[in-house]
Structures are given as C-alpha cells and as structure tokens.
Design a protein around this motif. Structure first.
Motif, short mmCIF file in Angstrom:
data_model
loop_
_atom_site.label_atom_id
_atom_site.label_comp_id
_atom_site.label_asym_id
_atom_site.label_seq_id
_atom_site.Cartn_x
_atom_site.Cartn_y
_atom_site.Cartn_z
N ARG A 156 0.85 4.07 -2.83
CA ARG A 156 0.54 5.46 -2.48
C ARG A 156 1.66 6.40 -2.96
NH1 ARG A 156 -3.03 7.20 1.37
NH2 ARG A 156 -3.15 5.11 2.29
N CYS B 218 0.83 -1.20 0.00
CA CYS B 218 0.00 0.00 0.00
C CYS B 218 0.87 1.26 0.00
CB CYS B 218 -0.93 0.00 1.21
SG CYS B 218 -1.99 1.47 1.30
N THR B 219 1.93 1.24 0.82
CA THR B 219 2.83 2.40 0.87
C THR B 219 3.46 2.65 -0.49
OG1 THR B 219 3.31 1.98 3.21
CG2 THR B 219 4.87 3.36 2.00
N SER C 90 -5.21 0.92 4.98
CA SER C 90 -4.41 -0.18 4.43
C SER C 90 -5.20 -1.48 4.52
CB SER C 90 -3.10 -0.33 5.20
OG SER C 90 -3.33 -0.91 6.46
N CYS D 105 -11.43 -4.17 4.10
CA CYS D 105 -11.67 -2.73 4.21
C CYS D 105 -12.93 -2.43 5.02
CB CYS D 105 -11.77 -2.09 2.82
SG CYS D 105 -10.20 -2.11 1.92
N CYS E 99 -4.65 -1.23 -0.84
CA CYS E 99 -4.98 -0.21 0.14
C CYS E 99 -6.49 -0.21 0.39
CB CYS E 99 -4.57 1.19 -0.33
SG CYS E 99 -2.80 1.42 -0.58
N CYS F 33 -5.13 2.03 -6.36
CA CYS F 33 -4.62 1.28 -5.20
C CYS F 33 -5.71 0.52 -4.45
CB CYS F 33 -3.92 2.23 -4.23
SG CYS F 33 -2.49 3.11 -4.94
N VAL F 34 -6.93 1.11 -4.40
CA VAL F 34 -8.00 0.49 -3.62
C VAL F 34 -8.82 -0.47 -4.48
CG1 VAL F 34 -10.05 0.91 -2.20
CG2 VAL F 34 -8.08 2.47 -2.07
#
Length: 353
Positions: A35, A31-32, A159, A137, A127, A120-121
C-alpha cells in the motif's frame, strides 16, 4: 550501598531469562508495504505530471518517442523516486516487481486504473479490497459496502489477515455493532442504520436525550416526579466531610475541600467562611478571621523588661534589643565597655519567626 549477597545474586541471574523481553517494533505487513509503495507511485505521478522530455524540441520528441505522459522515461523517473536508498525492503520489492509495474504502466493502466486493486489485491495477493478480510478476502460482517453497520472496524479489513470480527465504536455493541450500550440510546434506527447517542449525565440507561428520559438514574442522582435530579450530599444531616473541610456539591457527587488555615471549622472557601478562628486570629465585623496584633495592645505581652515585641501571623515573638542580653527577668546591657550608639532595632529574619 552494599552489594547483594551471593545467594541473592545467583537467584536474580536465574530469573533474568524468565523476564519478558521488550516488545520488538512491529514489522509492516506485506499489505502495508504494498500500500505504501502504491501511494509513493501515485505521488510520483503527481510530481511528474507537468514535466516533459526536457530535450528542447518537445514537439519532435513527442512525435518520435510518444507522449512523455505515457513514456518509459516518466516511468523510470517515478520508479527511481519510490524508495530511500536505506530502505532495503522497499528497494527489494521494486526490484522484484518492476516488470509488473511496467506492464501496468504501458498496457494495463486504462483497463485497470486502480493500481492498488490490480497490483496489491489481484496480482501480489497481499491485500484485500476494502470491506473484505482474510486469506480468501471474505466480506466483512454487514457486507463489504458497510462493514459492521458502519459503527465499527472489521478485523483484517483490507488485508489478508484478521478474523472479520467487528470491533465496535464507542456506544455500540453486538456482532454487527447495531445495538447501543448502557448510557447510550438509539436516536435513529432503520433496517440498515442505527445511530447511538450518549444519554444525559443523570441517566444510567435511557430512551432519549434528557433527564426525563432516564430508564434508570445514575449514581448520585435520584428520581423526583418524572426526572432524575442531582442528590445534594452536602445538605445531608450528617456532613460527608471531616473536620477542617467543607463540602462542595458537584453533579452526581461532591468534593471535600480544606478550610482556610485561619479557621476552626468552616462553611466554605476563604477566611470569611470560618465558623470560629484559630488562636491568634479574631473575627472582624465582616465575619472574616484576621490576625490579632498582640504587640499593639496597651500592655505588652513580653514578660522581660526592655524586651521588644514583634507581631507574626497568628502570634508574636519577644526579642532583646541590640546591645542587650537575655537574663531570667530582663534584657540587660552587655558588660564590657560602653554600648555602641543605639541603632533602630530590626526584627529578626523571617525564617526565624
């Protein structure tokens, strides 16, 4: 230094594998990395915002190749600037996801303007949206819009990790960070918000901001009438400090400070606060302990004849003048010829005093 005996060395070698290894640098989570890539992509859009095709005939180029703003040429420039050549993971991610980024740029940017949320999601699923956590999530405690009542951090927020538990900010506690810890009071509270503020220093627990609002006094404070006031430990019948120290009261406590070196007992800082003076010092009219110059007295304190007196802080020393030597009862001229022309006698070096 002698080497350790063989038995001790063998024991050390056996224990080495049991010692904890230094913690390796934490790798960025997927995720990092995603992002960071999105942030670089957005910066690339900013950097190329005022550019054009650069061919010299912008009007023809935009008519024939569509506007630079939405072109593949601009996309390529952005992609080329995303990663340093040495960043293997970043370059690999761009290579693997280039088609997705191209699809968003050419076809989906208008209907999904939030690149992070889409890329990303929704697409990579590495994420979560803000206020949600974990593999599925889920909404953080207190709801995705205001996790942990706005007074804490939701574990895994944004995350696919974490357990969603609230890590409360200072002054807050509880599963939703809606309660105040001891030493704080609720300054504003309703169905959705609670603001905790620190108590007065006199309070261990309180209901408001002043020393009159203490429910319980802090250590070093005592209740007088309707408020908690500082206890002056220095005014107690038995002083809390040892001989050679004086007491200074501070809010909720006290400190013990060393007396001046000229004092035998004192009531405060400096030679003017001495109860009595150490030998070699005497009190002046001002009450301050000052050095006594023994050498200026009518009767010299030096016992041997011809001996010179030199005053020192708190004492004095006696030294034979140049060209003389010490005997039991006097300083006598050295034997062996005439004495050199008498020179003014200098006191001994400071380190010899």
């Amino acid at each position: 230094m002698r080497p350790p005996p063989p038995a001790a060395l063998g024991l050390l070698l056996l224990l080495l594998p049991l010692l904890p290894a230094p913690e390796a640098a934490k790798k960025p989570t997927p995720c990092t990395r995603c992002r960071e890539l999105v942030e670089k992509f957005k910066q690339g859009m900013v950097d190329t915002a005022k550019k054009n095709f650069g061919g010299g005939n912008t009007a023809w180029e935009e008519k024939s190749l569509s506007k630079y703003e939405f072109s593949e040429v601009r996309l390529l420039e952005i992609l080329e600037g995303l990663c340093d050549s040495s960043d293997f993971e970043c370059n690999r991610m761009v290579e693997e996801q280039e088609e997705l980024l191209e699809a968003w740029w050419l076809r989906l940017k208008k209907q999904s303007p939030d690149l992070f949320e889409w890329f990303c999601v929704e697409m990579l699923k590495v994420c979560c949206s803000p206020g949600t956590y974990g593999p599925n999530c889920l909404a953080c405690p207190g709801g995705a819009k205001r996790p942990c009542g706005g007074n804490g951090h939701c574990s895994g927020d944004g995350s696919r990790q974490g357990d969603g538990s609230c890590q409360c900010h200072m002054g807050y506690r509880g599963a939703l960070c809606t309660d105040c810890v001891d030493g704080y009071f609720s300054a504003l509270q309703n169905d959705t918000h609670n603001i905790c503020m620190v108590c007065n220093e006199a309070c261990k627990t309180c209901t408001g901001p002043t020393s009159r609002d203490c429910a319980e006094c802090e250590v070093g404070w005592a209740r007088e009438q309707d408020a908690c006031v500082d206890v002056d430990e220095c005014a107690e019948e038995t002083p809390p400090c040892s001989e050679g120290q004086y007491c200074e009261n501070v809010p909720g406590s006290y400190t013990c400070e060393e007396c001046d070196s000229t004092c035998v007992g004192c009531t405060g800082k400096g030679p003017g606060k001495c109860i009595a003076c150490v030998p070699g010092y005497a009190k002046e009219e001002s009450g301050q302990c000052s050095d006594v110059d023994e050498c200026s007295r009518p009767e010299t304190p030096c016992a041997r004849e011809n001996e010179n007196c030199y005053n020192t802080p708190g004492s004095f020393i006696c030294v034979c003048p140049e060209g003389h030597e010490e005997t039991d009862g006097a300083c006598v001229p050295k034997a062996g010829g005439e004495m050199e022309e008498e020179k003014p006698t200098q006191p001994p070096p400071h380190e010899d005093l």
